[in-house]
Design a protein around this motif. Sequence first.
Motif, mmCIF file in Angstrom:
data_model
loop_
_atom_site.group_PDB
_atom_site.id
_atom_site.type_symbol
_atom_site.label_atom_id
_atom_site.label_comp_id
_atom_site.label_asym_id
_atom_site.label_seq_id
_atom_site.Cartn_x
_atom_site.Cartn_y
_atom_site.Cartn_z
ATOM 1 N N PRO A 1 0.816 -1.215 0.000
ATOM 2 C CA PRO A 1 0.000 0.000 0.000
ATOM 3 C C PRO A 1 0.849 1.265 0.000
ATOM 4 C CG PRO A 1 -0.711 -1.490 1.747
ATOM 5 C CD PRO A 1 0.460 -2.121 1.098
ATOM 6 N N GLN A 2 1.985 1.206 0.700
ATOM 7 C CA GLN A 2 2.841 2.405 0.768
ATOM 8 C C GLN A 2 3.411 2.743 -0.609
ATOM 9 O OE1 GLN A 2 2.952 -0.003 3.083
ATOM 10 N NE2 GLN A 2 2.161 1.168 4.814
ATOM 11 N N ASP A 3 3.756 1.715 -1.384
ATOM 12 C CA ASP A 3 4.262 1.969 -2.737
ATOM 13 C C ASP A 3 3.178 2.580 -3.607
ATOM 14 O OD1 ASP A 3 6.613 0.978 -1.915
ATOM 15 O OD2 ASP A 3 6.631 -0.790 -3.209
ATOM 16 N N LEU A 4 1.944 2.097 -3.417
ATOM 17 C CA LEU A 4 0.844 2.640 -4.226
ATOM 18 C C LEU A 4 0.572 4.090 -3.854
ATOM 19 C CD1 LEU A 4 -1.698 -0.308 -4.399
ATOM 20 C CD2 LEU A 4 -0.027 0.398 -6.070
ATOM 21 N N ILE A 5 0.695 4.398 -2.561
ATOM 22 C CA ILE A 5 0.500 5.792 -2.136
ATOM 23 C C ILE A 5 1.564 6.675 -2.766
ATOM 24 C CG2 ILE A 5 0.622 7.330 -0.138
ATOM 25 C CD1 ILE A 5 -0.687 5.061 1.490
ATOM 26 N N ALA A 6 2.803 6.158 -2.784
ATOM 27 C CA ALA A 6 3.887 6.923 -3.414
ATOM 28 C C ALA A 6 3.623 7.110 -4.902
ATOM 29 C CB ALA A 6 5.219 6.208 -3.200
ATOM 30 N N LEU A 7 3.117 6.055 -5.545
ATOM 31 C CA LEU A 7 2.843 6.144 -6.981
ATOM 32 C C LEU A 7 1.716 7.129 -7.265
ATOM 33 C CD1 LEU A 7 3.367 5.040 -9.853
ATOM 34 C CD2 LEU A 7 1.618 3.357 -9.430
ATOM 35 N N SER A 8 0.735 7.190 -6.349
ATOM 36 C CA SER A 8 -0.390 8.076 -6.620
ATOM 37 C C SER A 8 0.031 9.539 -6.593
ATOM 38 C CB SER A 8 -1.531 7.809 -5.645
ATOM 39 O OG SER A 8 -1.075 8.015 -4.340
ATOM 40 N N ALA B 1 -4.742 9.718 -1.071
ATOM 41 C CA ALA B 1 -4.389 8.363 -1.488
ATOM 42 C C ALA B 1 -4.749 7.366 -0.395
ATOM 43 C CB ALA B 1 -2.907 8.289 -1.814
ATOM 44 N N GLU B 2 -4.495 7.763 0.857
ATOM 45 C CA GLU B 2 -4.846 6.866 1.966
ATOM 46 C C GLU B 2 -6.350 6.654 2.037
ATOM 47 O OE1 GLU B 2 -1.099 7.684 4.976
ATOM 48 O OE2 GLU B 2 -3.031 8.652 5.349
ATOM 49 N N ALA B 3 -7.088 7.735 1.780
ATOM 50 C CA ALA B 3 -8.550 7.599 1.787
ATOM 51 C C ALA B 3 -9.008 6.658 0.680
ATOM 52 C CB ALA B 3 -9.195 8.970 1.617
ATOM 53 N N ALA B 4 -8.350 6.737 -0.478
ATOM 54 C CA ALA B 4 -8.745 5.892 -1.602
ATOM 55 C C ALA B 4 -8.437 4.427 -1.333
ATOM 56 C CB ALA B 4 -8.034 6.351 -2.868
ATOM 57 N N LEU B 5 -7.429 4.156 -0.519
ATOM 58 C CA LEU B 5 -7.072 2.764 -0.235
ATOM 59 C C LEU B 5 -7.739 2.230 1.024
ATOM 60 C CD1 LEU B 5 -3.307 2.811 -1.107
ATOM 61 C CD2 LEU B 5 -4.918 1.169 -1.999
ATOM 62 N N SER B 6 -8.255 3.140 1.862
ATOM 63 C CA SER B 6 -8.725 2.664 3.152
ATOM 64 C C SER B 6 -10.157 3.084 3.475
ATOM 65 C CB SER B 6 -7.736 3.158 4.210
ATOM 66 O OG SER B 6 -8.345 3.345 5.423
ATOM 67 N N GLU B 7 -10.469 4.386 3.347
ATOM 68 C CA GLU B 7 -11.801 4.840 3.758
ATOM 69 C C GLU B 7 -12.891 4.386 2.798
ATOM 70 O OE1 GLU B 7 -12.186 9.071 4.527
ATOM 71 O OE2 GLU B 7 -10.421 8.880 5.806
ATOM 72 N N THR B 8 -12.645 4.567 1.498
ATOM 73 C CA THR B 8 -13.661 4.216 0.506
ATOM 74 C C THR B 8 -14.062 2.746 0.612
ATOM 75 O OG1 THR B 8 -12.560 5.825 -0.888
ATOM 76 C CG2 THR B 8 -14.256 4.501 -1.913
#
Lengths: 126, 242
Positions: B195-202, B212-219
């Motif tokens: 997930p951290q790599d995806l956040i960096a990529l976003s 980015a964290e919201a897109a991976l976790s809250e949604t």
Amino acid sequence: MKLKILPPHLRNKKRYLAFEVRSQNPLTRDEVISLIWGAAGGLYGSCGVSGFDLWVVKVWKCNSSGQNITKGILRCRRGKVDRVRSVFPVINRFKGKRVVFHTLGVSGTIKSARRKFIKEGSQSLF
Amino acid sequence: MILFFDFHVKDDPELVKEADRLGYAGLALFSNGNGNNSSGNGNKVEVASGETTNQENSTKKENPIKTYKGIFISAKNPESMRQKVKKSRKNADVIMVRGGDQKINRAACEDPQVDILSAPYLKRRDCGINHVMAKKAALNEVAVELNIKYLTKTNSYLHYKVLSHFREIIKLERKYGFPLIITSDAESIYDLHTPQDLIALSGCFGLDREEAEAALSETPQKIIERSETRDKVVVDGVKIIE
């Protein structure tokens, strides 16, 4: 004559990224380097990558249970860690076979990066 | 600690294990792969979802990672899409509709039963949604998917195109506030990323860390919450409380 070493406040600050590669074929150090450079160049271009100070410090081979796992330490400039990390998800193929890069962690020194993220079982260096 | 979810993964125990290792808290498993679901008659969907429940139980015992049952719908026209959504709503936690066609993109945005609109930019020259659809998606809480595999699958000299589609969607998201979700669409362990790599990529397509964290976790969490309470909702705004 060798250049005199820069005073500490003028040196570039570094961070060390420990990473892990899983691949269908075993990879050598040169192949890992060319993969990272190629992807970084593709995503950010020469202009962006020139500011990253990328350098592959060391690469270990640590195969386990039939999987080809390579671990390594990548040096980059402090403050560019997120950009360097974002290069990893873009890499997905090498010579027609699948590879995947994962970041294991970020550290301030090579020693601690090795101690924290690269386990003892990985002795065969190359 | 933030819990990360990946809501587009092929149903495979190996993938669940790998995702657990990479630090995901939950996955939505799709047994009918990306777009391969041929015009998807009712029986097929039911059989496929039945398999998922069995595997779901077995993986639950092995791993603390949560798995949710997802159904991927690819339809040729809005009418059949609505029918399929209606049919499979009760069997699934997550319903994802394959986008790409303009009419289907719009129909999915207008249907509150749909959870995720998958890749509206698929095989298109634009990002696939406009301000009208964005408003509808915000109203009906249909999440729009940013598919990382779609990015890595395209040739590296066309990455700029996908990234610009993502940017367009993010621009609309900031204005109209529909949910955004980042998924891996993984079919093998080589498609999963931390997930951290995806956040960096976003960061590459203009999302900052919180978004980015919201897109991976809250949604994803909201989607699950909604699907749990969906049975109790009588009409919009009226809920049965026991």
